[in-house]
Design a protein around this motif. Sequence first.
Motif, PDB file in Angstrom:
ATOM      1  N   TYR A  73       6.769  26.652 -41.000  1.00  0.00           N
ATOM      2  CA  TYR A  73       5.834  25.681 -41.528  1.00  0.00           C
ATOM      3  C   TYR A  73       6.766  24.314 -42.079  1.00  0.00           C
ATOM      4  N   ASP A  74       7.776  23.684 -41.719  1.00  0.00           N
ATOM      5  CA  ASP A  74       8.491  22.785 -41.564  1.00  0.00           C
ATOM      6  C   ASP A  74       8.565  21.744 -40.746  1.00  0.00           C
ATOM      7  N   GLN A  75       7.752  21.189 -40.697  1.00  0.00           N
ATOM      8  CA  GLN A  75       7.355  19.992 -39.672  1.00  0.00           C
ATOM      9  C   GLN A  75       8.308  18.764 -39.168  1.00  0.00           C
ATOM     10  N   SER A  76       9.007  18.633 -40.284  1.00  0.00           N
ATOM     11  CA  SER A  76      10.246  17.564 -40.293  1.00  0.00           C
ATOM     12  C   SER A  76      11.079  18.690 -39.508  1.00  0.00           C
ATOM     13  N   MET A  77      11.725  19.691 -38.988  1.00  0.00           N
ATOM     14  CA  MET A  77      12.445  20.433 -38.769  1.00  0.00           C
ATOM     15  C   MET A  77      12.226  20.071 -37.101  1.00  0.00           C
ATOM     16  N   SER A  78      13.500  20.175 -36.604  1.00  0.00           N
ATOM     17  CA  SER A  78      13.469  20.855 -34.768  1.00  0.00           C
ATOM     18  C   SER A  78      13.091  22.082 -34.526  1.00  0.00           C
ATOM     19  N   GLY A  79      12.859  22.251 -33.703  1.00  0.00           N
ATOM     20  CA  GLY A  79      13.326  23.849 -32.941  1.00  0.00           C
ATOM     21  C   GLY A  79      14.691  24.293 -33.397  1.00  0.00           C
ATOM     22  N   SER A  80      15.616  23.433 -32.938  1.00  0.00           N
ATOM     23  CA  SER A  80      17.146  23.892 -32.858  1.00  0.00           C
ATOM     24  C   SER A  80      17.670  23.018 -33.799  1.00  0.00           C
ATOM     25  N   HIS A  81      17.337  22.463 -35.172  1.00  0.00           N
ATOM     26  CA  HIS A  81      18.008  21.536 -35.751  1.00  0.00           C
ATOM     27  C   HIS A  81      19.058  21.960 -36.035  1.00  0.00           C
ATOM     28  N   ALA A  82      20.064  22.507 -36.638  1.00  0.00           N
ATOM     29  CA  ALA A  82      21.438  22.497 -36.784  1.00  0.00           C
ATOM     30  C   ALA A  82      21.615  23.650 -36.962  1.00  0.00           C
ATOM     31  N   LEU A  83      23.453  23.700 -36.505  1.00  0.00           N
ATOM     32  CA  LEU A  83      24.406  24.430 -36.407  1.00  0.00           C
ATOM     33  C   LEU A  83      25.811  25.154 -38.087  1.00  0.00           C
ATOM     34  N   VAL A  84      26.013  26.381 -38.303  1.00  0.00           N
ATOM     35  CA  VAL A  84      26.751  26.485 -39.503  1.00  0.00           C
ATOM     36  C   VAL A  84      27.707  26.812 -38.283  1.00  0.00           C
ATOM     37  N   ARG A  85      28.777  27.023 -37.771  1.00  0.00           N
ATOM     38  CA  ARG A  85      29.915  27.797 -37.493  1.00  0.00           C
ATOM     39  C   ARG A  85      31.307  27.938 -38.175  1.00  0.00           C
ATOM     40  N   SER A  86      31.701  29.272 -37.419  1.00  0.00           N
ATOM     41  CA  SER A  86      32.573  29.766 -38.316  1.00  0.00           C
ATOM     42  C   SER A  86      33.843  29.456 -38.015  1.00  0.00           C
ATOM     43  N   GLU A  87      34.988  28.792 -38.524  1.00  0.00           N
ATOM     44  CA  GLU A  87      35.964  28.694 -38.113  1.00  0.00           C
ATOM     45  C   GLU A  87      37.228  28.731 -38.814  1.00  0.00           C
ATOM     46  N   ASP A  88      37.822  30.415 -38.511  1.00  0.00           N
ATOM     47  CA  ASP A  88      38.506  30.983 -40.310  1.00  0.00           C
ATOM     48  C   ASP A  88      38.151  31.557 -41.075  1.00  0.00           C
ATOM     49  N   ALA A  89      38.304  30.772 -41.889  1.00  0.00           N
ATOM     50  CA  ALA A  89      37.589  31.165 -42.733  1.00  0.00           C
ATOM     51  C   ALA A  89      36.748  30.288 -43.753  1.00  0.00           C
ATOM     52  N   ASP A  90      36.840  28.856 -42.887  1.00  0.00           N
ATOM     53  CA  ASP A  90      36.031  27.951 -43.023  1.00  0.00           C
ATOM     54  C   ASP A  90      34.335  28.099 -42.134  1.00  0.00           C
ATOM     55  N   PHE A  91      33.791  27.008 -42.503  1.00  0.00           N
ATOM     56  CA  PHE A  91      32.593  27.244 -42.202  1.00  0.00           C
ATOM     57  C   PHE A  91      31.908  25.369 -42.030  1.00  0.00           C
ATOM     58  N   VAL A  92      31.686  25.635 -40.885  1.00  0.00           N
ATOM     59  CA  VAL A  92      31.466  23.995 -40.489  1.00  0.00           C
ATOM     60  C   VAL A  92      30.206  23.690 -40.174  1.00  0.00           C
ATOM     61  N   LEU A  93      29.276  22.822 -40.775  1.00  0.00           N
ATOM     62  CA  LEU A  93      27.877  22.214 -40.273  1.00  0.00           C
ATOM     63  C   LEU A  93      27.763  20.832 -39.358  1.00  0.00           C
ATOM     64  N   ALA A  94      26.522  21.287 -38.425  1.00  0.00           N
ATOM     65  CA  ALA A  94      26.880  19.963 -37.787  1.00  0.00           C
ATOM     66  C   ALA A  94      25.799  20.059 -36.989  1.00  0.00           C
ATOM     67  N   ASP A  95      25.191  18.307 -37.187  1.00  0.00           N
ATOM     68  CA  ASP A  95      23.950  18.328 -35.609  1.00  0.00           C
ATOM     69  C   ASP A  95      24.165  19.255 -35.167  1.00  0.00           C
TER      70      ASP A  95
END
Length: 368
Positions: free
Chosen positions: A311-333
């Motif tokens: 329902y969010d028209q301002s969001m791209s089809g595949s918009h963002a990624l959250v990667r697991s790096e050891d015990a951390d999480f990294v956000l990327a466009d």
Amino acid sequence: MTASNDPAEAIRLMRTCAHCGRQNDDGSRFCMDCGKPFSASAMAIADSAGAGGGSVPATRVQAGADPTGTGTCSACGHAVDATMPFCAFCGAKIEPGGAVATAAVPPCPKCGAAIANTDYKFCPNCAAPLAAAGPVPEHHAATQVFSAKATAPKVPVSLQVVAEDGTKGNKYSLVGEETTIGRVGADLTFPDDVYLSPIHALLIWKDGKLSVRDLGSRNGTWIFLEGPHKLVDGDMVLVGSQLLRFRRLGYPGPHPPEADATRRMGSLVPSADIASLAQLRADGSVRDVFHLSPGRDMAIGRDRGDWAFPYDQSMSGSHALVRSEDADFVLADNGSRNGVAVAARGDVVLRKASKILVGDKLMLVEMP
């Protein structure tokens, strides 16, 4: 002339300058040698020196000791000792021959504008009434009022508004080393932006670097990612029109066995959930939660990914990624059209072409 028998009239108290030690007539308001005023503090110094055995004693001079080389001060009209450099009554500088240096007309006490004629009753620049005190000596002219804004260094930074379709709009220059943005009373004001707090954010130019600081605004100040961002507890993330809050949950400890040794049922999960992203409504309440676990990446998009918002028209089809790096999480466009932003916490350094969102204004940083 017959001398008076009254000892009080036979002698007169001379003022001694606390700065240079020169003896001056008792009615003097300025030292005729160094031009210093006989202020209350200066007289206190002279009196204490005389009473305490200082190097500048108070001096009594017999009446009738006529000064030599008398003249008339053209600034105040008093008789002066023409051999001295200053008038003892108004402090004007005495030129050779008994005349004083050309007097300057005092500037306007309100705006500081120069006044060309002593007969003016009102300032020609701001219409403020002028005191009828006449000219003052040049070296006692009023000091110019200091203005921080007038002397603020020029900052080579501007912000350009970017519309939803990517077209560039108005450009705003920073007013100094610190520039506020807000709806009311800020240096850069946008009164029609209902998402802006009155004083929303602060831009700081220091040592050739630009940084932004949120000033406790209701909706935050958002910095669009220019690269991967390691999420920390409490981070607020903007993906499309979705406001997400990142939380660290920690590793769950083992559950103690039940007293009767019965094993509890539970959902099958890939691994322990150690963090979460919560979808927030406008009132701050939580609508949905996505749990994060080590060793598992997740994608956010409008119609593709692990967490979808169709329902969010301002969001791209595949918009963002959250990667697991050891015990951390990294956000990327993930190459989205509208980008991914994180709310500013503390002072965040900006660079050329950085994008920030304040209220509903998307702004592009332009700097060398």
